[in-house]
Design an enzyme around this catalytic site. Structure first.
Site, PDB file in Angstrom:
ATOM      1  N   ASP A  24      37.301 107.269  91.842  1.00 11.53           N
ATOM      2  CA  ASP A  24      38.258 107.837  90.874  1.00 11.53           C
ATOM      3  C   ASP A  24      38.821 106.843  89.849  1.00 11.53           C
ATOM      4  O   ASP A  24      40.021 106.907  89.531  1.00 11.53           O
ATOM      5  CB  ASP A  24      39.418 108.502  91.632  1.00 11.53           C
ATOM      6  N   GLU A  72      37.949 112.804  90.774  1.00 14.74           N
ATOM      7  CA  GLU A  72      38.736 113.953  91.238  1.00 14.74           C
ATOM      8  C   GLU A  72      38.981 114.880  90.051  1.00 14.74           C
ATOM      9  O   GLU A  72      39.379 114.408  88.984  1.00 14.74           O
ATOM     10  CB  GLU A  72      40.081 113.490  91.814  1.00 14.74           C
ATOM     11  N   LYS A 128      34.676 115.796  92.836  1.00 16.53           N
ATOM     12  CA  LYS A 128      35.323 116.312  94.048  1.00 16.53           C
ATOM     13  C   LYS A 128      36.635 117.015  93.680  1.00 16.53           C
ATOM     14  O   LYS A 128      37.401 116.524  92.860  1.00 16.53           O
ATOM     15  CB  LYS A 128      35.583 115.164  95.024  1.00 16.53           C
ATOM     16  N   LYS A 131      41.118 115.078  97.573  1.00 22.21           N
ATOM     17  CA  LYS A 131      41.392 113.643  97.622  1.00 22.21           C
ATOM     18  C   LYS A 131      40.232 112.920  98.328  1.00 22.21           C
ATOM     19  O   LYS A 131      39.834 111.833  97.927  1.00 22.21           O
ATOM     20  CB  LYS A 131      42.718 113.369  98.350  1.00 22.21           C
ATOM     21  N   THR A 157      43.665 105.994  94.138  1.00 22.75           N
ATOM     22  CA  THR A 157      44.667 105.047  94.561  1.00 22.75           C
ATOM     23  C   THR A 157      44.431 104.739  96.037  1.00 22.75           C
ATOM     24  O   THR A 157      43.892 105.573  96.767  1.00 22.75           O
ATOM     25  CB  THR A 157      46.102 105.584  94.367  1.00 22.75           C
ATOM     26  N   CYS A 161      43.263 108.716  97.529  1.00 23.57           N
ATOM     27  CA  CYS A 161      41.836 109.058  97.581  1.00 23.57           C
ATOM     28  C   CYS A 161      40.992 108.015  98.303  1.00 23.57           C
ATOM     29  O   CYS A 161      39.987 108.360  98.937  1.00 23.57           O
ATOM     30  CB  CYS A 161      41.321 109.326  96.177  1.00 23.57           C
ATOM     31  N   GLN A 201      44.421  97.598 114.772  1.00 20.91           N
ATOM     32  CA  GLN A 201      43.846  98.089 116.035  1.00 20.91           C
ATOM     33  C   GLN A 201      42.330  97.878 116.098  1.00 20.91           C
ATOM     34  O   GLN A 201      41.581  98.799 116.449  1.00 20.91           O
ATOM     35  CB  GLN A 201      44.174  99.569 116.220  1.00 20.91           C
TER      36      GLN A 201
HETATM   37  C1  C5J Z   1      43.640 109.651  93.764  1.00 22.73           C
HETATM   38  C2  C5J Z   1      45.692 110.872  93.505  1.00 22.73           C
HETATM   39  N1  C5J Z   1      42.454 109.465  93.171  1.00 22.73           N
HETATM   40  N2  C5J Z   1      46.452 109.790  93.681  1.00 22.73           N
HETATM   41  N3  C5J Z   1      44.337 110.774  93.457  1.00 22.73           N
HETATM   42  O1  C5J Z   1      44.087 108.815  94.506  1.00 22.73           O
HETATM   43  O2  C5J Z   1      46.204 111.945  93.364  1.00 22.73           O
END
Ligand code: C5J
Length: 219
Positions: A24, A72, A128, A131, A157, A161, A201
């Site tokens: 993205d 996205e 897509k 997310k 981010t 996503c 973990q």
């Molecule tokens: C992504 C969002 N790509 N933050 N989308 O992280 O809504």
């Protein structure tokens, strides 16, 4: 096999069964005027990931690694946007006009990938609606068809996503290496904690490394 220096421990991987996945890197998230800024975020924070990702992308291309990009977004009639996503809090802005076209709508300028990281011919783009990159897409099938076992993950981010995709990938049996300087968040705290969560973990979701380590590994 090559070895990448990573946390919580180094990982051996075969570059021939590894894909670089860039998530993205769209104008709507990383530039002013789009979805990210409309939600009240400082988009400049995401630009930190661009240069390291460019280095990684250039080397991956040179080595002939399989490269996948995701975006996205939704159909122009928004028929693939769940009402719960569209109406969230009354202000998600999806489908609304912006200086970069309709927000998160396929075919609009804001929906597309920034020129610095623009896909080359032969590099699949996964469009897509969610997310996660596996939800309602053919990503898993494409990775299976190419015999991919390991994912090197960049993009934005981190906590949305990228995290959702890494979790989906981990559940499907892929080893995921997230490059810390090639991912970004609007929230520095989420960036820090998001990376911690991946490698905690004993690599519960995957590994954390960085661009330099990736370049050293595939050289
Ligand atoms: C992504 C969002 N790509 N933050 N989308 O992280 O809504």
């Amino acid at each position: 096999m090559v070895t990448i220096k990573a946390e919580p421990f180094d990982l051996n991987f075969n570059p021939k069964t590894t894909a670089l996945v860039i998530i993205d890197m769209q104008r709507d998230f990383v530039l002013p005027g789009g979805f990210g800024e409309k939600l009240g975020n400082d988009t400049s924070l995401l630009l930190a990931a661009v240069k390291p990702t460019q280095r990684v992308l250039a080397q991956a291309r040179k080595q002939g690694m399989f490269i996948i990009h995701t975006r996205e977004g939704h159909r122009p009639d928004l028929s693939d946007c769940p009402p719960a996503k569209l109406t969230r809090g009354g202000k998600t802005f999806i489908g609304k006009d912006s200086p970069m076209g309709r927000i998160l709508v396929r075919g609009e300028k804001g929906h597309d990938i920034i020129h610095q990281l623009y896909p080359m011919k032969g590099e699949p783009i996964i469009d897509k609606p969610g997310k996660g990159s596996f939800h309602a897409t053919d990503l898993h099938q494409i990775l299976l068809d190419h015999g991919i076992k390991t994912l090197i993950v960049c993009g934005v981010t981190l906590e949305v996503c990228v995290h959702t995709t890494v979790r989906e990938a981990n559940d499907r049996g892929y080893e995921c290496v997230v490059l810390s300087d090639c991912v970004a968040s609007y929230f520095p705290e989420f960036q820090r904690v998001g990376l911690e969560m991946i490698k905690a973990q004993g690599a519960i979701f995957g590994w954390v490394s960085n661009a330099d380590n990736f370049l050293a590994a595939i050289g």
